[in-house]
Design an enzyme around this catalytic site. Structure first.
Site, short mmCIF file in Angstrom:
data_model
loop_
_atom_site.label_atom_id
_atom_site.label_comp_id
_atom_site.label_asym_id
_atom_site.label_seq_id
_atom_site.Cartn_x
_atom_site.Cartn_y
_atom_site.Cartn_z
N LYS A 61 0.88 -0.72 0.23
CA LYS A 61 0.03 0.44 -0.25
C LYS A 61 0.90 1.14 -0.09
CE LYS A 61 -1.88 -1.30 3.42
NZ LYS A 61 -1.11 0.34 4.26
N ARG A 104 -9.11 0.84 9.41
CA ARG A 104 -8.58 -0.38 9.37
C ARG A 104 -9.31 -1.30 10.48
NH1 ARG A 104 -2.54 0.36 9.44
NH2 ARG A 104 -1.84 -1.40 7.60
N ARG A 143 11.37 -5.92 3.05
CA ARG A 143 11.42 -3.84 2.97
C ARG A 143 12.27 -2.89 3.74
NH1 ARG A 143 5.34 -2.31 4.17
NH2 ARG A 143 5.45 -2.86 6.37
N ARG A 184 0.17 -8.58 12.88
CA ARG A 184 -0.44 -7.56 12.39
C ARG A 184 -1.68 -8.79 12.02
NH1 ARG A 184 5.02 -5.49 10.39
NH2 ARG A 184 4.10 -4.53 9.08
P1 ADP Z 1 2.29 -1.96 6.94
O1 ADP Z 1 2.70 -0.90 5.94
O2 ADP Z 1 2.84 -2.62 6.91
O3 ADP Z 1 0.45 -2.32 5.99
P2 ADP Z 1 1.44 0.91 8.41
O4 ADP Z 1 2.73 1.59 8.75
O5 ADP Z 1 0.16 0.94 7.94
O6 ADP Z 1 1.90 -1.02 7.92
O7 ADP Z 1 1.15 0.49 9.97
C1 ADP Z 1 2.17 0.01 11.13
C2 ADP Z 1 1.05 0.86 12.46
O8 ADP Z 1 0.95 1.37 12.34
C3 ADP Z 1 0.54 -0.97 12.32
O9 ADP Z 1 1.27 -2.46 13.27
C4 ADP Z 1 -0.90 0.01 13.85
O10 ADP Z 1 0.59 -0.49 14.34
C5 ADP Z 1 -0.65 1.18 13.58
N1 ADP Z 1 -1.19 1.57 12.85
C6 ADP Z 1 -1.66 1.69 10.85
N2 ADP Z 1 -2.68 2.47 10.59
C7 ADP Z 1 -3.40 1.85 11.23
C8 ADP Z 1 -4.78 2.28 11.96
N3 ADP Z 1 -5.84 2.51 10.71
N4 ADP Z 1 -5.62 1.86 13.02
C9 ADP Z 1 -5.09 1.36 13.88
N5 ADP Z 1 -3.97 1.55 14.07
C10 ADP Z 1 -3.12 1.77 12.46
#
Ligand code: ADP
Length: 214
Positions: free
Chosen positions: A10, A84, A123, A167
């Site tokens: 993403k 999320r 990554r 996750r």
């Molecule tokens: P990835 O790139 O692996 O999808 P993100 O960078 O989007 O991960 O998110 C990293 C962490 O930040 C998540 O594991 C969570 O702890 C927190 N986080 C990110 N977006 C949200 C959200 N919309 N709601 C709750 N926690 C979030």
């Protein structure tokens, strides 16, 4: 908005959307990492939760998005990794209602667990600007440096196989129900995220172009 499992790419697709279409994108994950690096109270409060792989509270995330939308959401916007949870999706609808703004697209990046594992173990992210790449594509220097700002490219501390289990559990229990939520609103589009980034971006671009007036 871009939705998908952890490591579904993403982040990279969001960066490509901004570069190609000039649409501002925000990602709560990226905001929280920056807050942590800056040592702000929000960063310190959430560091342990993100490091463990749990989701941060809806209240904190919704507050961040609402502030960001008021500042940057006037002429189109995209979210990466938001919402999320169902409460986040419902709050977003009421915020947008108040701002007289509509939601056009929810793009669901479908990836296999094998793809997620491979992407997460390779990554790399720029510590200064957040640019995302991978060990295999970061061949531009002896020491991996960001092609945009020369910052150091490093592994994320939650890109770890045991944290990934948490996750994925959070994704399956709390995020998966959003597919139905946006399908019922008739804005959900599924894209096969197991392919290379250009192929995925070409599908995403087509969906955006159908929505953006020429
Ligand atoms: P990835 O790139 O692996 O999808 P993100 O960078 O989007 O991960 O998110 C990293 C962490 O930040 C998540 O594991 C969570 O702890 C927190 N986080 C990110 N977006 C949200 C959200 N919309 N709601 C709750 N926690 C979030």
């Amino acid at each position: 908005m871009l939705l998908g499992a952890p490591g579904s790419g993403k982040g990279t697709q969001a960066e490509m959307i901004t570069r190609h279409f000039g649409i501002p994108v925000t990602s709560p994950g990226a905001i929280l990492r920056r807050e942590k690096d800056l040592g702000t109270p929000l960063g310190l409060e959430t560091a342990e939760i993100t490091q463990r792989g749990d989701l941060v509270s809806d209240k904190i995330i919704i507050g961040l998005i609402e502030d960001w939308l008021r500042l940057h959401g006037g002429h189109g916007f995209a979210f990466d990794g938001f919402p999320r949870t169902l409460p986040q999706a419902e709050s977003l609808l009421s915020i947008l209602n108040r701002l007289h703004t509509s939601l056009d697209l929810a793009i669901w990046l479908e990836v296999s667990e094998e793809t997620v594992r491979a992407r997460i173990s390779g990554r790399l992210q720029c510590r200064s600007c957040g640019f995302t790449t991978s060990v295999t594509s970061a061949k531009f220097a002896e020491r991996p440096v960001c092609p945009y700002c020369d910052g150091p490219l490093v592994r994320r501390n939650d890109d770890d196989m045991s944290v990934l289990q948490i996750r994925l559990r959070e994704f399956n229990t709390k995020t998966q129900p959003l597919a139905d939520f946006y399908r019922k609103m008739s804005i959900l589009h599924r894209v096969d995220g197991n392919r290379d980034r250009e192929a995925v971006f070409s599908d995403i671009s087509r969906l955006i172009e159908e929505k953006v007036p020429a």
